[in-house]
Design an enzyme around this catalytic site. Structure first.
Site, PDB file in Angstrom:
ATOM      1  CG  HIS A 123     -68.610 109.927 -74.047  1.00  0.00           C
ATOM      2  ND1 HIS A 123     -69.530 109.654 -73.053  1.00  0.00           N
ATOM      3  CD2 HIS A 123     -67.655 110.707 -73.472  1.00  0.00           C
ATOM      4  CE1 HIS A 123     -69.152 110.246 -71.934  1.00  0.00           C
ATOM      5  NE2 HIS A 123     -68.015 110.895 -72.159  1.00  0.00           N
ATOM      6  NE  ARG A 223     -67.929 107.517 -61.682  1.00  0.00           N
ATOM      7  CZ  ARG A 223     -68.283 108.439 -62.558  1.00  0.00           C
ATOM      8  NH1 ARG A 223     -67.622 108.536 -63.729  1.00  0.00           N
ATOM      9  NH2 ARG A 223     -69.256 109.282 -62.310  1.00  0.00           N
ATOM     10  CG  ASP A 225     -68.715 108.942 -67.244  1.00  0.00           C
ATOM     11  OD1 ASP A 225     -69.066 109.584 -66.241  1.00  0.00           O
ATOM     12  OD2 ASP A 225     -68.816 109.373 -68.406  1.00  0.00           O
ATOM     13  CD  GLU A 255     -72.162 109.282 -63.586  1.00  0.00           C
ATOM     14  OE1 GLU A 255     -72.522 110.455 -63.377  1.00  0.00           O
ATOM     15  OE2 GLU A 255     -71.673 108.907 -64.669  1.00  0.00           O
ATOM     16  CG  ASP A 336     -70.628 114.400 -62.182  1.00  0.00           C
ATOM     17  OD1 ASP A 336     -70.084 115.226 -62.932  1.00  0.00           O
ATOM     18  OD2 ASP A 336     -70.592 113.180 -62.385  1.00  0.00           O
ATOM     19  CG  ASP A 380     -68.669 121.194 -63.994  1.00  0.00           C
ATOM     20  OD1 ASP A 380     -67.534 121.650 -63.817  1.00  0.00           O
ATOM     21  OD2 ASP A 380     -69.032 120.601 -65.031  1.00  0.00           O
TER      22      ASP A 380
END
Length: 506
Positions: A123, A223, A225, A255, A336, A380
Site C-alpha cells: 500500500h 524487510r 511489510d 513479515e 508491532d 503501539d
C-alpha cells in the site's frame, strides 16, 4: 532466481531501529512542534529522530557487537512510523534526507555494519502522487489502474472519500466496506492506506525499480511489510530477481507471523521475521510472569512447559532446510508488539535467559533498540518510546548481559553454523538443554551444550551427552562458573543456579 540465503546473514547480529525515536542530531534541521524527547509517544506526534543521530551513536552499536541494522521505514511520509509512504525515492526530510542516509550508510559500512530497509509495497498513502492524481481528477486521472478504484462511482462524478473522519472511518472499518464507503480499497480498512493494484504492469515496474534503486544506492536488503497481502507469487519472484540481480548478497526477509513455507523455497524470501520463535521464547522464559492477555499480531500467548517449548522448537527447526533456518530473523521484541520486558511484567531473569537462548540458537538474532538497556513499552505506540541517552537510567547489568551474549555468539562459530540437537526438557525443574555441533576436527568446531534453568531452584547437572563429548572430557562453562565432565555418555557436574544458563565446551 532461486538460491540460498546470503552467507553473511548466518553470522549477523541485527539491531532494529525505529528512526523517529532512536537519536536526534543537531546537524539536522527540524520543523517546529516536535514532542519532547522524553515524553510518552503518541499516535501522531513526532520526536524528530534522524539518521545522522544514528550515525553519531554507531559506537553504541559497535560496542554491543551489532553487525547489521534493520530500519523501520525511512522514506517521506506524513506518519511518524512512515508506513504511509509519500515518495519512495526520497528519504524523509525530518530524517535528514538522502544525504543523511548516504552518510549513515557509508559510516555503517566502514564499521562492517550492514543496513536493511523496510519495504512497504502493498500500500502507499493518500499523499502518494499517483493517488493524489485520482483524488483531484477523478475519472480523468491517468493513474486509475494504480489502485483499486470504484470506477462506476468516479464515472458518475462522485469524489473519493479519502478523509472520512475518525468516527465514520471506525464505523465502516468494522464492516470492511472501504470500496463502497471510500471509493477505493484501503489496506486493513484504513483510509490513509490505499492498496496498490499490483496486477498493473506500471505498478510492478515502479516497485521493482524502487527496490533496485536503493540496493544500487548501497542498502544491503529489504524487510518486506505484510507481503502475504500481495497474493501473487510471481510478484515476489520478480521482486527477488530484480534485487538479487543487482546484488546477489542482498537479504530479503518477509513479515510473516506464522508458517512461511511458501515464501521460503529459494525463489522469494531468504528468511522471515521469526515470530514463532518469539512466542515460544515468551511462553517458556516468561512462564508465570507472562501477560497472556496480550495477543501480538492477533496470536495468543501461552505459558509453556519445558516439553511444550522443546516440541515447538523441534517443529520449528524441522520446518525449513538448515540454510534457511540459519537465515531466519529471530526477534524477542519489535515495533508491532509490547516489548518483551513488559510482556513478562519486568522479569529481567526471563529476558536474560531468552537472550542467551536467542544468541545460541540458529538464525540471525535481532535486538529491538533499547531492550539492551531495559526499555519497556506496551502496545503501539508505547512500544516505540524514545531511546534515552542518559546512561544513569540504563540497566547496566542487563546491558552487560547483552554484550556478553553477543560476544559469545560472535566468538563461537558452532553457535552460528552448527547443527542442533535436543538433549533435555525437564518439566519438573523447568530446565531445557540442547547441543550444537559442527563436523570436522578443527578447534573452532568444538561442540557445545547449552543448559537453561528457568526453574526456581538450583539444578544438579545430570543429562545425556548426546554423543557430543568423549567420556572423560572435562568441560568448562563459556558463560558462567559451572564445571562438569562427560562420564558414561552423560554430562555430570555441579549445580546450575535458578534462572541461570551454562554453555559447556571442552
Amino acid at each position: 532466481m532461486n538460491g540460498s540465503p546470503p552467507d553473511w546473514v548466518k553470522d549477523a547480529i541485527f539491531y532494529q531501529i525505529f528512526p523517529d525515536r532512536f537519536a536526534r542530531s543537531d546537524a539536522v534541521g527540524k520543523p517546529g512542534n516536535l514532542e519532547a524527547w522524553d515524553t510518552p509517544p503518541t499516535r501522531f506526534g513526532f520526536k524528530g529522530g534522524d539518521l545522522l543521530g544514528v550515525a553519531e551513536h554507531l559506537d553504541h552499536l559497535e560496542h554491543l557487537g551489532i553487525t547489521a541494522i534493520y530500519f523501520n521505514p525511512i522514506f517521506q511520509s506524513a506518519a511518524n512510523h512512515r508506513y504511509h509512504t509519500h515518495d519512495y525515492y526520497r528519504v524523509d526530510p525530518i530524517l535528514g534526507g538522502n544525504d543523511a542516509f548516504r552518510q549513515l550508510l557509508d559510516e555503517a559500512h566502514a564499521r562492517s555494519i550492514r543496513v536493511v530497509l523496510d519495504g512497504v509495497f502493498n500500500h502507499a498513502s493518500r499523499g502518494f502522487y499517483q493517488f493524489q492524481q485520482t483524488l483531484e481528477n477523478g475519472i480523468d486521472s491517468p493513474y486509475l489502474d494504480w489502485f483499486h478504484f470504484d470506477l462506476e462511482r468516479l464515472d458518475a462524478g462522485s469524489k473519493l472519500a479519502a478523509y472520512p473522519g475518525e468516527t465514520r472511518a471506525s464505523s465502516f472499518a468494522r464492516r470492511g466496506r472501504t470500496m463502497e464507503e471510500l471509493g477505493y480499497r484501503a489496506w486493513f480498512q484504513l483510509p490513509a492506506l490505499p492498496k496498490f493494484n499490483t496486477d498493473t504492469e506500471a505498478v510492478r515496474t515502479f516497485i521493482f525499480d524502487v527496490a533496485q534503486h536503493w540496493i544500487e544506492f548501497g542498502a544491503d536488503g529489504w524487510r518486506l511489510d505484510v507481503p502475504s497481502e500481495i497474493d501473487d507469487d510471481s510478484f515476489w519472484r520478480e521482486f527477488r530477481q530484480g534485487v538479487k540481480g543487482t546484488n546477489p548478497e542482498a537479504y530479503l526477509v518477509g513479515e510473516i507471523w506464522g508458517r512461511a513455507d511458501p515464501w521460503l523455497q529459494g525463489d522469494q524470501f531468504d528468511g522471515v521475521m521469526n515470530y514463532v520463535f518469539n512466542r515460544a521464547s515468551l511462553g517458556f522464559f516468561g512462564g508465570q510472569s507472562l501477560d497472556i492477555r496480550q495477543r501480538p499480531g492477533g496470536y495468543p500467548l501461552q505459558r509453556l512447559t519445558a516439553t511444550e517449548f522443546a516440541d515447538t522448537i523441534d517443529e520449528l527447526l524441522e520446518r525449513y532446510p538448515q540454510d534457511v533456518t540459519q537465515a531466519q530473523f529471530n526477534l524477542l521484541s519489535s515495533h508491532d508488539m509490547p516489548r518483551f520486558l513488559t510482556l513478562v511484567r519486568g522479569d529481567r531473569t526471563a529476558l536474560k535467559l531468552a537472550t542467551l537462548f536467542q544468541m545460541t540458537f540458529p538464525g540471525a538474532p535481532s535486538i529491538y533498540y533499547g531492550d539492551e538497556t531495559g526499555m519497556e513499552g506496551g502496545p503501539d505506540p508505547d512500544c516505540r518510546r524514545s531511546f534515552l541517552w542518559d546512561e544513569d537510567v540504563w540497566d547496566h547489568d542487563l546491558l552487560d548481559h547483552f554484550r556478553r551474549a553477543v560476544t559469545l555468539r560472535r566468538e563461537t562459530p558452532v553457535l552460528r553454523r552448527g547443527s542442533y540437537v535436543r538433549l533435555v526438557a525437564d518439566d519438573a525443574h523447568r530446565v531445557y538443554a540442547f547441543g550444537r555441533h559442527l563436523p570436522g576436527p578443527a578447534p573452532d568446531s568444538e561442540p557445545v551444550i547449552v543448559i537453561l534453568n528457568r526453574g526456581s531452584k538450583p539444578y544438579r547437572c545430570d543429562l545425556p551427552a548426546g554423543g557430543l563429548f568423549d567420556d572423560g572430557a572435562a568441560l568448562r562453562d563459556l558463560w558462567g562458573g559451572l564445571t562438569a565432565e562427560a562420564r558414561d555418555q552423560r554430562i555430570r557436574g555441579g549445580e546450575l543456579g535458578a534462572g541461570q544458563g551454562a554453555v559447556l565446551s571442552t
